[in-house]
Design a protein around this motif. Structure first.
Motif, PDB file in Angstrom:
ATOM      1  N   LEU A 275       0.827  -1.208   0.000  1.00  0.00           N
ATOM      2  CA  LEU A 275       0.000   0.000   0.000  1.00  0.00           C
ATOM      3  C   LEU A 275       0.861   1.258   0.000  1.00  0.00           C
ATOM      4  CD1 LEU A 275      -2.760  -1.109   2.536  1.00  0.00           C
ATOM      5  CD2 LEU A 275      -3.108  -0.623   0.101  1.00  0.00           C
ATOM      6  N   ALA A 276       1.971   1.235   0.714  1.00  0.00           N
ATOM      7  CA  ALA A 276       2.870   2.385   0.738  1.00  0.00           C
ATOM      8  C   ALA A 276       3.477   2.627  -0.647  1.00  0.00           C
ATOM      9  CB  ALA A 276       3.975   2.177   1.773  1.00  0.00           C
ATOM     10  N   ALA A 277       3.896   1.541  -1.329  1.00  0.00           N
ATOM     11  CA  ALA A 277       4.450   1.678  -2.675  1.00  0.00           C
ATOM     12  C   ALA A 277       3.407   2.236  -3.634  1.00  0.00           C
ATOM     13  CB  ALA A 277       4.953   0.323  -3.173  1.00  0.00           C
ATOM     14  N   ALA A 278       2.174   1.768  -3.501  1.00  0.00           N
ATOM     15  CA  ALA A 278       1.090   2.243  -4.362  1.00  0.00           C
ATOM     16  C   ALA A 278       0.779   3.713  -4.097  1.00  0.00           C
ATOM     17  CB  ALA A 278      -0.155   1.390  -4.129  1.00  0.00           C
ATOM     18  N   THR A 279       0.774   4.101  -2.834  1.00  0.00           N
ATOM     19  CA  THR A 279       0.499   5.486  -2.455  1.00  0.00           C
ATOM     20  C   THR A 279       1.563   6.422  -3.025  1.00  0.00           C
ATOM     21  OG1 THR A 279      -0.608   4.764  -0.441  1.00  0.00           O
ATOM     22  CG2 THR A 279       0.183   7.043  -0.489  1.00  0.00           C
ATOM     23  N   ASP A 280       2.827   6.017  -2.936  1.00  0.00           N
ATOM     24  CA  ASP A 280       3.908   6.829  -3.493  1.00  0.00           C
ATOM     25  C   ASP A 280       3.777   6.944  -5.013  1.00  0.00           C
ATOM     26  OD1 ASP A 280       4.958   7.212  -0.983  1.00  0.00           O
ATOM     27  OD2 ASP A 280       6.519   5.676  -1.193  1.00  0.00           O
ATOM     28  N   SER A 281       3.409   5.842  -5.661  1.00  0.00           N
ATOM     29  CA  SER A 281       3.265   5.843  -7.118  1.00  0.00           C
ATOM     30  C   SER A 281       2.167   6.811  -7.555  1.00  0.00           C
ATOM     31  CB  SER A 281       2.948   4.426  -7.599  1.00  0.00           C
ATOM     32  OG  SER A 281       2.739   4.399  -8.992  1.00  0.00           O
ATOM     33  N   ALA A 282       1.009   6.750  -6.896  1.00  0.00           N
ATOM     34  CA  ALA A 282      -0.084   7.654  -7.240  1.00  0.00           C
ATOM     35  C   ALA A 282       0.300   9.102  -6.975  1.00  0.00           C
ATOM     36  CB  ALA A 282      -1.334   7.280  -6.456  1.00  0.00           C
ATOM     37  N   ALA A 283       1.009   9.351  -5.873  1.00  0.00           N
ATOM     38  CA  ALA A 283       1.422  10.714  -5.535  1.00  0.00           C
ATOM     39  C   ALA A 283       2.347  11.285  -6.612  1.00  0.00           C
ATOM     40  CB  ALA A 283       2.108  10.733  -4.174  1.00  0.00           C
ATOM     41  N   GLN A 284       3.212  10.449  -7.178  1.00  0.00           N
ATOM     42  CA  GLN A 284       4.097  10.913  -8.242  1.00  0.00           C
ATOM     43  C   GLN A 284       3.316  11.273  -9.501  1.00  0.00           C
ATOM     44  OE1 GLN A 284       6.893   7.721  -8.733  1.00  0.00           O
ATOM     45  NE2 GLN A 284       7.813   8.008  -6.708  1.00  0.00           N
ATOM     46  N   ILE A 285       2.337  10.435  -9.851  1.00  0.00           N
ATOM     47  CA  ILE A 285       1.595  10.655 -11.090  1.00  0.00           C
ATOM     48  C   ILE A 285       0.714  11.898 -11.006  1.00  0.00           C
ATOM     49  CG2 ILE A 285      -0.325   9.719 -12.476  1.00  0.00           C
ATOM     50  CD1 ILE A 285       2.384   8.660 -13.298  1.00  0.00           C
ATOM     51  N   ILE A 286       0.102  12.176  -9.865  1.00  0.00           N
ATOM     52  CA  ILE A 286      -0.781  13.344  -9.810  1.00  0.00           C
ATOM     53  C   ILE A 286       0.000  14.656  -9.795  1.00  0.00           C
ATOM     54  CG2 ILE A 286      -2.610  12.040  -8.669  1.00  0.00           C
ATOM     55  CD1 ILE A 286      -1.975  13.528  -6.107  1.00  0.00           C
ATOM     56  N   GLN A 287       1.321  14.568  -9.748  1.00  0.00           N
ATOM     57  CA  GLN A 287       2.133  15.777  -9.822  1.00  0.00           C
ATOM     58  C   GLN A 287       2.653  16.057 -11.235  1.00  0.00           C
ATOM     59  OE1 GLN A 287       4.698  16.555  -6.114  1.00  0.00           O
ATOM     60  NE2 GLN A 287       4.258  14.367  -5.931  1.00  0.00           N
ATOM     61  N   VAL A 288       2.242  15.243 -12.214  1.00  0.00           N
ATOM     62  CA  VAL A 288       2.586  15.496 -13.613  1.00  0.00           C
ATOM     63  C   VAL A 288       1.309  15.595 -14.426  1.00  0.00           C
ATOM     64  CG1 VAL A 288       4.819  14.347 -13.388  1.00  0.00           C
ATOM     65  CG2 VAL A 288       2.828  13.037 -14.161  1.00  0.00           C
ATOM     66  N   ILE A 289       1.399  16.143 -15.619  1.00  0.00           N
ATOM     67  CA  ILE A 289       0.197  16.365 -16.429  1.00  0.00           C
ATOM     68  C   ILE A 289      -0.358  15.081 -17.037  1.00  0.00           C
ATOM     69  CG2 ILE A 289      -0.626  17.440 -18.559  1.00  0.00           C
ATOM     70  CD1 ILE A 289       1.045  19.876 -17.842  1.00  0.00           C
ATOM     71  N   PRO A 290       0.474  14.213 -17.665  1.00  0.00           N
ATOM     72  CA  PRO A 290      -0.095  13.021 -18.305  1.00  0.00           C
ATOM     73  C   PRO A 290      -0.402  11.906 -17.320  1.00  0.00           C
ATOM     74  CG  PRO A 290       2.257  13.084 -18.670  1.00  0.00           C
ATOM     75  CD  PRO A 290       1.916  14.363 -17.964  1.00  0.00           C
ATOM     76  N   ALA A 291      -0.932  10.791 -17.842  1.00  0.00           N
ATOM     77  CA  ALA A 291      -1.359   9.667 -17.015  1.00  0.00           C
ATOM     78  C   ALA A 291      -0.229   8.707 -16.702  1.00  0.00           C
ATOM     79  CB  ALA A 291      -2.480   8.911 -17.713  1.00  0.00           C
ATOM     80  N   ASN A 292       0.966   8.967 -17.219  1.00  0.00           N
ATOM     81  CA  ASN A 292       2.129   8.122 -16.937  1.00  0.00           C
ATOM     82  C   ASN A 292       3.365   8.998 -17.071  1.00  0.00           C
ATOM     83  OD1 ASN A 292       3.030   7.988 -19.842  1.00  0.00           O
ATOM     84  ND2 ASN A 292       1.037   6.975 -20.028  1.00  0.00           N
ATOM     85  N   GLN A 293       4.534   8.411 -16.811  1.00  0.00           N
ATOM     86  CA  GLN A 293       5.765   9.200 -16.825  1.00  0.00           C
ATOM     87  C   GLN A 293       6.643   8.886 -18.035  1.00  0.00           C
ATOM     88  OE1 GLN A 293       7.526  10.452 -13.128  1.00  0.00           O
ATOM     89  NE2 GLN A 293       6.313   8.940 -12.004  1.00  0.00           N
ATOM     90  N   ALA A 294       6.008   8.449 -19.113  1.00  0.00           N
ATOM     91  CA  ALA A 294       6.775   8.098 -20.311  1.00  0.00           C
ATOM     92  C   ALA A 294       7.134   9.294 -21.174  1.00  0.00           C
ATOM     93  CB  ALA A 294       5.990   7.074 -21.153  1.00  0.00           C
ATOM     94  N   GLY A 295       6.523  10.438 -20.911  1.00  0.00           N
ATOM     95  CA  GLY A 295       6.782  11.626 -21.732  1.00  0.00           C
ATOM     96  C   GLY A 295       5.883  11.666 -22.950  1.00  0.00           C
ATOM     97  N   PRO A 296       6.000  12.719 -23.762  1.00  0.00           N
ATOM     98  CA  PRO A 296       5.122  12.880 -24.916  1.00  0.00           C
ATOM     99  C   PRO A 296       5.347  11.817 -25.984  1.00  0.00           C
ATOM    100  CG  PRO A 296       6.285  14.926 -24.371  1.00  0.00           C
ATOM    101  CD  PRO A 296       6.938  13.839 -23.592  1.00  0.00           C
ATOM    102  N   LEU A 297       4.294  11.553 -26.760  1.00  0.00           N
ATOM    103  CA  LEU A 297       4.449  10.736 -27.958  1.00  0.00           C
ATOM    104  C   LEU A 297       5.269  11.503 -28.972  1.00  0.00           C
ATOM    105  CD1 LEU A 297       0.898   9.211 -28.530  1.00  0.00           C
ATOM    106  CD2 LEU A 297       2.996   7.938 -28.054  1.00  0.00           C
ATOM    107  N   ARG A 298       6.181  10.811 -29.644  1.00  0.00           N
ATOM    108  CA  ARG A 298       6.975  11.457 -30.668  1.00  0.00           C
ATOM    109  C   ARG A 298       7.424  10.412 -31.685  1.00  0.00           C
ATOM    110  NH1 ARG A 298      10.281  10.769 -26.201  1.00  0.00           N
ATOM    111  NH2 ARG A 298      12.301   9.760 -26.594  1.00  0.00           N
ATOM    112  N   ALA A 299       7.680  10.868 -32.883  1.00  0.00           N
ATOM    113  CA  ALA A 299       8.119   9.950 -33.931  1.00  0.00           C
ATOM    114  C   ALA A 299       9.533   9.484 -33.642  1.00  0.00           C
ATOM    115  CB  ALA A 299       8.072  10.660 -35.289  1.00  0.00           C
TER     116      ALA A 299
END
Length: 299
Positions: A275-299
């Motif tokens: 649960l602690a690992a999951a909580t940290d993961s969600a906290a990281q994601i809500i501090q960025v704009i997209p739904a994951n940390q992969a960065g923008p799509l690009r060719a």
């Protein structure tokens, strides 16, 4: 650990920060193009944690589908993703200044996951099922039913279409080793129309989780928004408080939480540690704009 995710692979067009509309045009802070969908978000999250990952999804024969494939390949993720005659699914995600997100989705090819089967499931340690169309859910049930044995843990995180018909969901719900829902979804699935909050107290969440169990040994994960989360292991509940962080965008928080929990849980972590690992993961994601940390799509 071999992880297989099943569900949507779509393009998210994320717009922030959106204010109440005045006039025909509004300036915004950011418009970006990102890979999204539950199967992709979960795959990227667990791959970053060291898992070997295969994604079962469906995209169109178009530029967007190619961009998603390329992004997964760059992150070392195997894409079991056939081309479809329909276009790659897309969502326009509007994020306001509080971080709350509203999505307008065109499902496209993503609604046809599993039309050509689910090859290779037997090699997985975890099969992680995200939101599916009812057709895809039927194909998955048929694939599971054809197995003489099931060596993997089956995790189900149902989407809106599955939740709209709990009776249809029973096929995969009954077989799941872990069901992941939020508090309102839990209440909907047990037919409780009295819940008026996203963050009920832990005892209420545990009572809902207990009612969700469909067979001995099944576990339930209930997210409580700002109220934290509760894991019910079949005998008792384990509560964990949320981390208080400023939200940039809430999109993807559920995928980040559930996939991180499952990765730790399947790897043998104790409930509080998972649960602690999951909580940290969600906290990281809500501090960025997209739904994951992969960065923008690009060719």
């Amino acid at each position: 650990m071999q992880f297989t995710t099943i569900g949507a692979a779509i393009v998210d067009i994320v717009v922030s920060t959106v204010q109440p509309m005045r006039g025909a045009k509004q300036d915004v802070d950011h418009i970006g193009l990102y890979a999204g969908g539950g199967a992709v978000n979960a795959a990227l999250n667990v791959a970053a944690r060291g898992a070997r990952v295969t994604v079962h999804a469906c995209v169109g024969r178009d530029l967007e589908g190619g961009l998603i494939r390329d992004l997964l390949q760059r992150h070392g993720i195997r894409a079991a993703i056939p081309d479809h005659r329909l276009p790659t699914g897309k969502a326009v995600v509007m994020v306001d200044d509080s971080g709350a997100a509203r999505a307008y989705a065109q499902r496209g090819a993503s609604a046809w996951v599993g039309e050509q089967g689910f090859a290779g499931l037997q090699q997985a340690d975890v099969v992680y099922v995200t939101g599916l169309s009812l057709e895809s859910q039927t194909w998955l049930q048929e694939a599971l039913g054809a197995m003489a044995s099931r060596p993997f843990r089956l995790v189900v995180t149902p989407g809106a279409r599955q939740l709209s018909d709990p009776t249809a969901l029973h096929g995969v719900w009954d077989q799941a080793d872990l069901l992941c829902v939020n508090a309102r979804e839990a209440a909907k699935l047990v037919g409780d129309d009295t819940l008026q909050t996203d963050a009920p107290p832990p005892d209420v969440a545990q009572a809902l989780a207990r009612r969700l169990v469909r067979r001995p040994g099944q576990a339930i994960l209930v997210t409580l928004g700002a109220g934290g989360s509760l894991f019910f292991d079949g005998d008792q509940g384990h509560f964990h408080a949320a981390r208080q962080v400023a939200a940039t965008s809430t999109i993807g928080a559920g995928d980040a939480f559930a996939s991180a929990f499952v990765h730790a849980w399947a790897d043998g972590a104790e409930p509080q540690a998972a649960l602690a690992a999951a909580t940290d993961s969600a906290a990281q994601i809500i501090q960025v704009i997209p739904a994951n940390q992969a960065g923008p799509l690009r060719a």
